[in-house]
Design an enzyme around this catalytic site. Structure first.
Site, PDB file in Angstrom:
ATOM      1  N   LYS A 175       9.261  -5.258 -11.785  1.00  0.00           N
ATOM      2  CA  LYS A 175      10.164  -5.563 -12.907  1.00  0.00           C
ATOM      3  C   LYS A 175      11.298  -6.492 -12.491  1.00  0.00           C
ATOM      4  CE  LYS A 175      12.393  -1.128 -12.048  1.00  0.00           C
ATOM      5  NZ  LYS A 175      11.352  -0.650 -11.110  1.00  0.00           N
ATOM      6  N   GLY A 222      11.699  13.952  -6.499  1.00  0.00           N
ATOM      7  CA  GLY A 222      11.193  12.610  -6.258  1.00  0.00           C
ATOM      8  C   GLY A 222      11.320  11.679  -7.444  1.00  0.00           C
ATOM      9  N   GLY A 261       4.941   7.043 -11.724  1.00  0.00           N
ATOM     10  CA  GLY A 261       3.982   7.871 -11.015  1.00  0.00           C
ATOM     11  C   GLY A 261       2.828   7.049 -10.492  1.00  0.00           C
ATOM     12  N   GLY A 319       5.524   2.030 -17.079  1.00  0.00           N
ATOM     13  CA  GLY A 319       4.352   2.621 -16.450  1.00  0.00           C
ATOM     14  C   GLY A 319       3.059   2.347 -17.199  1.00  0.00           C
ATOM     15  N   LYS A 364      13.991  -3.960 -17.482  1.00  0.00           N
ATOM     16  CA  LYS A 364      12.836  -3.763 -18.354  1.00  0.00           C
ATOM     17  C   LYS A 364      13.107  -4.284 -19.756  1.00  0.00           C
ATOM     18  CE  LYS A 364      11.422   0.282 -15.674  1.00  0.00           C
ATOM     19  NZ  LYS A 364      11.368   1.757 -15.626  1.00  0.00           N
ATOM     20  N   VAL A 413       2.074   3.055  -5.477  1.00  0.00           N
ATOM     21  CA  VAL A 413       1.263   2.397  -6.508  1.00  0.00           C
ATOM     22  C   VAL A 413       0.033   1.742  -5.890  1.00  0.00           C
ATOM     23  CG1 VAL A 413       1.231   0.660  -8.323  1.00  0.00           C
ATOM     24  CG2 VAL A 413       3.282   2.043  -7.968  1.00  0.00           C
ATOM     25  N   VAL A 461       6.856  -2.431 -16.852  1.00  0.00           N
ATOM     26  CA  VAL A 461       7.680  -1.823 -17.898  1.00  0.00           C
ATOM     27  C   VAL A 461       7.007  -0.552 -18.408  1.00  0.00           C
ATOM     28  CG1 VAL A 461       8.783  -2.138 -20.138  1.00  0.00           C
ATOM     29  CG2 VAL A 461       8.487  -4.105 -18.619  1.00  0.00           C
ATOM     30  N   LEU A 472       0.839  -1.195   0.000  1.00  0.00           N
ATOM     31  CA  LEU A 472       0.000   0.000   0.000  1.00  0.00           C
ATOM     32  C   LEU A 472       0.880   1.253   0.000  1.00  0.00           C
ATOM     33  CD1 LEU A 472      -2.967   0.839  -0.049  1.00  0.00           C
ATOM     34  CD2 LEU A 472      -2.945   0.867   2.454  1.00  0.00           C
ATOM     35  N   GLY A 473       1.913   1.194  -0.826  1.00  0.00           N
ATOM     36  CA  GLY A 473       2.762   2.366  -1.013  1.00  0.00           C
ATOM     37  C   GLY A 473       2.170   3.275  -2.083  1.00  0.00           C
TER      38      GLY A 473
END
Length: 338
Positions: free
Chosen positions: A107, A189, A304, A136, A207, A16, A134, A13-14
């Site tokens: 990845k 960031g 992101g 996003g 990737k 992403v 890979v 639950l970070g």
């Protein structure tokens, strides 16, 4: 018609993971209309139950014990966004072998253990999807697997690491030094406190091992990727390239020469007219050359919270619309009638 509920276990639950929760909440009805199922998060694996996060969730959903997800027969799909490699591999492998479909954004996991995990998924007739691993939100994995299924891909090359592209863009457009550009990337960031995986090219190599394996239809070990990072790129190199009408980019490249497959990641000089030379900031792009299609390029945000979450949820819809999930539901339905 009453919709069936599909229960999902979320590992992590970070950044992403929070984005995935947000999308499943805000797009709940839209997603249900697209796939025919109500999607419900059953449990979320976290390290710290009390940590402040980017999204509010009921505490009863949180657990520190992965068994609460692995041993729950109601959880049909596992979404892995916690990262890590060896321990995560064991969890994902067990999920697949227990008949759960798995979606991952990891990845490292796919580059190092993809063949083993695919074999496990095939043995249980479940899905293993990893579009978010890979580039996003760029749908390059699905495009290579599906849209190029009848074509012969000869070459894949691209900018698949936003951090290094940001640094090189700053050096090119603003004459920043490598050190200053890296510090700005960290401040925004885009780069970690320890940027080694990005600037050494290792992140891009992982990737490219995945993209090469898919596009060339042959497993390409990470160890076979020739690797050179951007740490040695100087402002003098940038200026020299500019004078020749060239732009320096960190390029991942996979190409087939006869029966041989060559995969590399390294700084390359591209003509400033090349499509990849125009990709700046933290954006990613992947350029594909195939026999029938010729040339094509996909471009977009490579990282992101929401772009990556979009790729994860896209994979979730693909599972729910897929024949393997449908076959699984039919078997369960027949079992209840017996």
């Amino acid at each position: 018609m009453e919709r069936r509920v599909v229960k999902v276990g979320l590992l992590g639950l970070g950044t992403v993971g929070s984005g995935v929760v947000k999308m499943l909440r805000t797009k709940q009805e839209e997603l249900a209309q697209k796939c025919g199922y109500e999607i419900e998060i059953q449990r979320i694996l976290v390290r710290d139950l009390d940590k402040k996060r980017g999204v509010d969730v009921e505490r009863s959903l949180l657990t520190r014990d992965v068994r609460d997800i692995l041993d729950d027969p109601e959880v049909q799909i596992v979404i892995e966004v916690m990262g890590g490699e060896s321990g995560t591999r064991d969890i994902v492998l067990e999920s697949l072998l227990s008949g759960k479909h798995v979606i991952t954004a990891n990845k490292d996991l796919v580059a190092l253990h993809g063949a083993q995990l695919h074999n496990a998924a095939d043995s249980k007739n479940v899905e293993l999807l990893y579009e978010a691993a890979v580039a996003g939100a760029i749908p390059i994995v699905r495009v290579l697997k599906q849209s190029f299924a009848a074509d012969q891909v000869r070459e894949v090359m691209g900018i698949v690491n936003g951090t290094t592209n940001f640094i090189l863009s700053k050096m090119t457009q603003e004459n920043a030094s490598y050190e200053d550009a890296l510090r700005e990337a960290q401040a925004l960031g885009y780069a970690e406190a320890d940027p080694h995986a990005d600037v050494s090219g290792l992140d891009a190599a992982r990737k490219m091992a995945i993209l090469a394996s898919i596009s060339m239809r042959q497993a390409v070990p990470l160890a076979d990727v020739q690797l050179q990072g951007i740490e040695g790129v100087t402002q003098e190199d940038i200026a020299e390239a500019k004078a020749l009408g060239l732009v320096i980019k960190l390029i991942g490249r996979a190409r087939r020469e006869g029966d041989a497959i060559e995969v590399s990641v390294s700084p390359m000089r591209l003509p400033d007219s090349h499509p990849l030379a125009q990709v700046n900031d933290c954006f990613n792009a992947v350029y594909v050359y195939a026999d029938a299609l010729g040339e094509a390029m996909l471009y977009g945000r490579g990282a992101g919270e929401m772009p990556t979450a979009s790729a994860v949820v896209g994979d979730l819809l693909a599972v729910l619309r897929g024949r393997k999930f449908a076959a699984q539901q039919q078997v369960e339905w027949i079992g209840r009638l017996a």
